[in-house]
Design an enzyme around this catalytic site. Structure first.
Site, PDB file in Angstrom:
ATOM      1  N   GLY A 128       3.226   5.176   0.451  1.00  0.00           N
ATOM      2  CA  GLY A 128       3.954   3.942   0.772  1.00  0.00           C
ATOM      3  C   GLY A 128       4.940   3.571  -0.322  1.00  0.00           C
ATOM      4  O   GLY A 128       5.135   4.319  -1.282  1.00  0.00           O
TER       5      GLY A 128
ATOM      6  N   GLY B 208     -16.842   1.723  -1.813  1.00  0.00           N
ATOM      7  CA  GLY B 208     -17.956   2.672  -1.756  1.00  0.00           C
ATOM      8  C   GLY B 208     -17.669   3.894  -2.620  1.00  0.00           C
ATOM      9  O   GLY B 208     -18.549   4.391  -3.341  1.00  0.00           O
TER      10      GLY B 208
ATOM     11  N   TYR C  41      -3.041 -10.197   8.624  1.00  0.00           N
ATOM     12  CA  TYR C  41      -2.739  -9.769   7.248  1.00  0.00           C
ATOM     13  C   TYR C  41      -3.397 -10.722   6.244  1.00  0.00           C
ATOM     14  O   TYR C  41      -4.137 -10.291   5.363  1.00  0.00           O
ATOM     15  CB  TYR C  41      -1.225  -9.746   7.055  1.00  0.00           C
ATOM     16  CG  TYR C  41      -0.766  -9.132   5.763  1.00  0.00           C
ATOM     17  CD1 TYR C  41      -0.945  -7.780   5.491  1.00  0.00           C
ATOM     18  CD2 TYR C  41      -0.118  -9.902   4.798  1.00  0.00           C
ATOM     19  CE1 TYR C  41      -0.507  -7.214   4.305  1.00  0.00           C
ATOM     20  CE2 TYR C  41       0.327  -9.347   3.608  1.00  0.00           C
ATOM     21  CZ  TYR C  41       0.137  -8.002   3.358  1.00  0.00           C
ATOM     22  OH  TYR C  41       0.578  -7.446   2.173  1.00  0.00           O
TER      23      TYR C  41
END
Ligand code: UDP
Length: 343
Positions: free
Chosen positions: A36, A128, A173
């Site tokens: 991105g 995690g 969002y």
């Protein structure tokens, strides 16, 4: 490096980090959303520092072109994957930087579920991984957690709890990022994980997407002015934002990631020069020497009226403040768009 503008700006960030003796050399860093806008800059800088980068992206809004220059590096690995699905790594990861998310308001209407997933379940997956590898984690949150702040909270400090519509068009969002923050803090409280949250305010620069559903205000106005098409102002243009050049944002994110004493902290990183959208439009028009007329369109529902961060905490904890002027940053960005805009 695909263009001089980016090469020059990557050099700038690298020299700032070197001066501060901030190095990620030999560290293994997982960057979610690494293809991105912000993620690819992080990959560019850290690969050159000698870190081993595992870049994960599903190309939802990220782009292959943002990372193609990194394929030649042995210390760069790309995995096409949606971070809201489980993923496991053999190599020991030292740092997780979770940036994966769509961020343009136009995308909120089209992909609300995906946006919710990447910031809630995706954040849980990232946490995690950090927990399993005993890694440090940076979560890129957003100014949108403040929603449409009450005027007495402008500039907005991190202690402001926000004014968010939980069922409005931006809620996928805003609420997802808020839930993401809650996940991050929960892992800190329950597992003692070394986490930090940066609330990213409007940032612009080369590689920010223009056009259709991806375009934020600066790339839209630049594209419009370069093509001498009407500049599209939503509402009267009296709403405000602040705009940070990408080098300053990446420097803030890397400082926050590197710092040893930030576990459980949340920090605003943005420019504190508040400006009206109409003034931004006229400024870009001037810098791009454009003939574009200005056209007015309805203001989107829940569009925040004012946005400006209080950056006292970033100055205190990170010794960070913006270094690039709007004129410099916009000039770099306009030049990059001149070379890269697909007509
Ligand atoms: N905006 C505008 N014209 C455009 C795109 C955006 O007037 O073509 C306005 C938008 O309504 C908002 C501000 O510019 O008030 C910043 O928009 P952006 O898309 O960058 O995202 P936001 O800051 O709202 O998250």
């Amino acid at each position: 490096m695909e263009t001089d503008v980016i090469g020059q700006s990557v050099e700038t960030i690298s020299s700032w980090l070197k001066k501060d003796k901030i190095s990620f050399e030999d560290k293994c860093i997982l960057v979610t959303g690494g293809a991105g806008f912000l993620g690819s800059w992080i990959c560019d800088v850290l690969v050159r520092q000698g870190a081993y980068i595992i870049c994960v992206d599903n190309f939802a809004s990220g782009q292959k072109g943002n990372i193609q220059q990194l394929n030649d590096f042995d210390n760069f690995e790309f995995i096409k994957h949606d971070i809201s699905e489980p993923i496991f790594f053999d190599r020991k990861i030292d740092v997780v930087m979770h940036l994966a998310s769509r961020a343009s308001p136009f995308e909120f209407a089209r992909f609300p579920i995906q946006i919710l997933k990447s910031n809630t379940i995706g954040t849980w997956v990232a946490l995690g991984i950090a927990w399993k590898h005993k890694a440090k984690l940076l979560y890129t949150s957003t100014s949108e957690v403040y929603g449409d702040p009450d005027p007495q909270f402008i500039p907005t400090p991190e202690s402001y709890n926000g004014n968010v519509n939980p069922i409005g068009p931006r809620s996928c969002y805003d609420e997802a990022k808020r839930a993401g923050e809650a996940f991050v803090i929960a892992y800190h409280i329950q597992h003692g994980l070394d986490v930090r949250i940066v609330r990213v305010f409007n940032t612009y620069g080369p590689r920010i997407r223009a056009g259709n559903i991806y375009g934020r205000v600066i790339p839209r106005f630049i594209e419009q002015t370069l093509k001498n098409k009407p500049i599209t102002i939503f509402g009267k243009g009296t709403q405000t934002r602040t705009f940070l050049y990408v080098t300053d944002q990446i420097y803030g994110l890397l400082k926050a990631t590197h710092n040893q004493n930030l576990a459980g902290e949340v920090i605003n990183v943005g420019s504190n020069e508040e400006m009206r959208i109409i003034d931004l439009a006229n400024y870009i028009k001037e810098l791009a020497t454009s003939r574009s007329p200005i056209e007015y369109f309805p203001l989107p529902v829940d569009d925040p009226k004012r946005r400006c961060p209080d950056i006292t905490k970033a100055k205190r904890l990170l010794n960070w403040e913006p270094r690039t002027t709007l004129k410099e940053g916009l000039t770099f960005t306009i030049n990059w768009f001149k070379q890269n805009l697909i007509n």
